[in-house]
Scaffold this active site. Structure first.
Site, PDB file in Angstrom:
ATOM      1  CG  HIS A 157     -20.478  29.397 -27.510  1.00  0.00           C
ATOM      2  ND1 HIS A 157     -19.260  29.554 -28.124  1.00  0.00           N
ATOM      3  CD2 HIS A 157     -21.003  28.237 -27.993  1.00  0.00           C
ATOM      4  CE1 HIS A 157     -19.056  28.556 -28.972  1.00  0.00           C
ATOM      5  NE2 HIS A 157     -20.092  27.738 -28.903  1.00  0.00           N
ATOM      6  CB  SER A 278     -19.633  48.103  -1.161  1.00  0.00           C
ATOM      7  OG  SER A 278     -19.328  49.409  -1.583  1.00  0.00           O
ATOM      8  CE  LYS A 284     -21.832  45.196  -5.229  1.00  0.00           C
ATOM      9  NZ  LYS A 284     -20.607  45.925  -5.597  1.00  0.00           N
ATOM     10  CD  GLU A 291     -14.928  39.509  -7.140  1.00  0.00           C
ATOM     11  OE1 GLU A 291     -16.028  39.779  -7.657  1.00  0.00           O
ATOM     12  OE2 GLU A 291     -14.303  40.320  -6.429  1.00  0.00           O
TER      13      GLU A 291
END
Length: 459
Positions: A157, A278, A284, A291
């Site tokens: 979970h 970024s 970043k 992704e």
């Protein structure tokens, strides 16, 4: 005279935009090598069966090979007015070798020709995918073998559950991929079948030898039913399913990589080569490759659904709808091959932050089940032990510390049987060592798992 292979019966030519809609040459030229391979086998068989002469066969094969060579060197421009790769090659062949080129299509149809191309293509690409899966499995095995003793939180979970070996965790994906590899391997039995010679749907009156082309094209079997041969697309659906499921597994793995690389986790550090920055935030470092793989699952699953819906209402035998079997398959194969290569690169170059992982399991309650097991060892029923530990955890949360921080006096307030040995019992490394059931996260069990995996990789 019409420039269509089927133009004799027609009095009017379609407009250019209709040709464009009907044509498949802009994508099915992917099949040029398979189409030429199938045509060479067909011409060879026709000559061996004395349907065409040896001289015509030689002219056909020479012409086909010259077309293949010129295509791969950028010297051929195919036409949408000729619809597809088959008619474009035939048209070019007749231009080059004359009358013998017009004899190549004897005893076959575009229906069995395209089916043959697709079987050859799918067989080749599935074997490529199998090799890429195995290569990624090797990368997973290699990194797992280095981190048998590295401990991390196991989750259910998305909540910390119990300490596990990093090797054990990452090897889960090895076994997912092993099942994927088995599925692809098994699917070859249904891909490796020869439809050539089924013609349009009913076979041919020419004395062809389908078993000869089966041997020439290195197929394992031949379709027993000519209508099935030209209408079967099960193997494409199955391949798309196997691709989709493998991509789902890669997506789950990508999600782990994305989470592990966050500042909140810091379990791993990805190589700059598989990250991006970024345009506005200079600090970043984004896990964009992971992704993208996670995102591409929608694409491959969409192709599977599209193919199922295309076939859903089709009567026998061939229908033009079946032209839709190619673009989705081509794209899905391109997608999974790229994803497997990227994933292998990510795994090979990422850094596992061992100290961070080992420290993490000392600052959570993932050893709570161990405390319950400790009490069971004191002859306390597990359900009672579970309740006692739940209360101890609650007290820890109230006071802002963990189970290894609880004093012996406080432990004994909850149950007098708890002794000083509890601290050694709750150490994360000891939690692992005690797990020796087959397939568990204990170091010995993980070593056995790796030995089994090594054997599979060597087969």
């Amino acid at each position: 005279m019409s420039n269509k292979a089927w133009g004799g019966r027609f009095q009017a030519q379609p407009e250019e935009w209709v040709d464009d809609f009907n044509a498949s040459i802009h994508f099915d030229q992917t099949l040029i090598d398979q189409d030429i391979e199938g045509s060479i086998a067909h011409a060879t068989m026709l000559a061996n069966q004395h349907i065409i002469s040896e001289t015509d066969k030689d002219a056909i094969i020479t012409g086909l090979k010259s077309i293949q060579h010129d295509y791969h060197h950028g010297h051929i421009q195919f036409s949408t007015s000729l619809e597809d790769i088959h008619l474009n090659i035939e048209h070019e062949l007749i231009k080059r070798v004359g009358n013998p080129g017009g004899k190549l299509h004897t005893g076959r149809s575009r229906n069995d020709q395209v089916a043959t191309d697709m079987h050859l293509y799918t067989k080749e690409q599935v074997n490529n995918i199998i090799a890429l899966i195995q290569s990624l499995q090797q990368s997973i095995y290699t990194i797992a073998a280095k981190h048998i003793d590295t401990i991390m939180p196991g989750y259910t979970h998305l909540q910390r559950a119990q300490p596990v070996s990093f090797a054990h965790h990452i090897m889960t994906y090895f076994w997912m991929l092993q099942r994927d590899r088995q599925r692809f391997n098994d699917s070859l039995k249904r891909i490796d079948i020869n439809p050539l010679g089924a013609a349009a749907l009913s076979g041919t009156t020419y004395p062809i030898d389908r078993h000869e082309t089966t041997e020439l094209l290195n197929f394992a079997a031949v379709y027993e039913n000519s209508m099935d041969a030209v209408s079967d697309r099960d193997y494409i659906v199955e391949t798309l399913h196997n691709i989709s499921l493998t991509m789902v597994h890669l997506s789950r793995f990508a999600e782990e990589i994305i989470f592990w690389s966050t500042d909140e986790a810091k379990f791993i550090t990805l190589s700059d080569a598989f990250s991006t920055g970024s345009s506005i935030m200079p600090q970043k470092k984004n896990p964009d490759m992971a992704e993208l793989i996670r995102g591409k699952v929608g694409r491959t699953t969409g192709h599977l659904m599209s193919m199922l819906m295309t076939l859903k209402g089709l009567p026998l035998a061939y229908n033009k709808d079946m032209q839709e079997d190619k673009e989705g398959l081509f794209d899905a194969i391109h997608t999974i091959k790229g994803s497997l290569r990227i994933f292998e690169g990510m795994i090979d170059t990422m850094t596992v932050n061992t100290e961070r992982l080992n420290q993490t399991v000392k600052q959570d309650f993932s050893n709570a089940t161990e405390l319950a097991d400790y009490l069971v060892g004191k002859d306390i029923p597990f359900r009672t032990a579970h309740e006692i530990v739940g209360k101890i955890v609650f007290d820890c949360i109230q006071h802002g510390h963990y189970l290894l921080d609880v004093s012996l006096d406080d432990y004994q307030k909850h149950h007098p049987s708890i002794g000083n040995d509890v601290y050694d019992y709750l150490q994360p490394e000891n939690c692992l060592k005690r797990r020796q059931s087959y397939g568990s996260t204990g170091q010995d069990a993980v070593r056995h798992q790796l030995n089994v995996a090594k054997t599979l990789l060597q087969q």
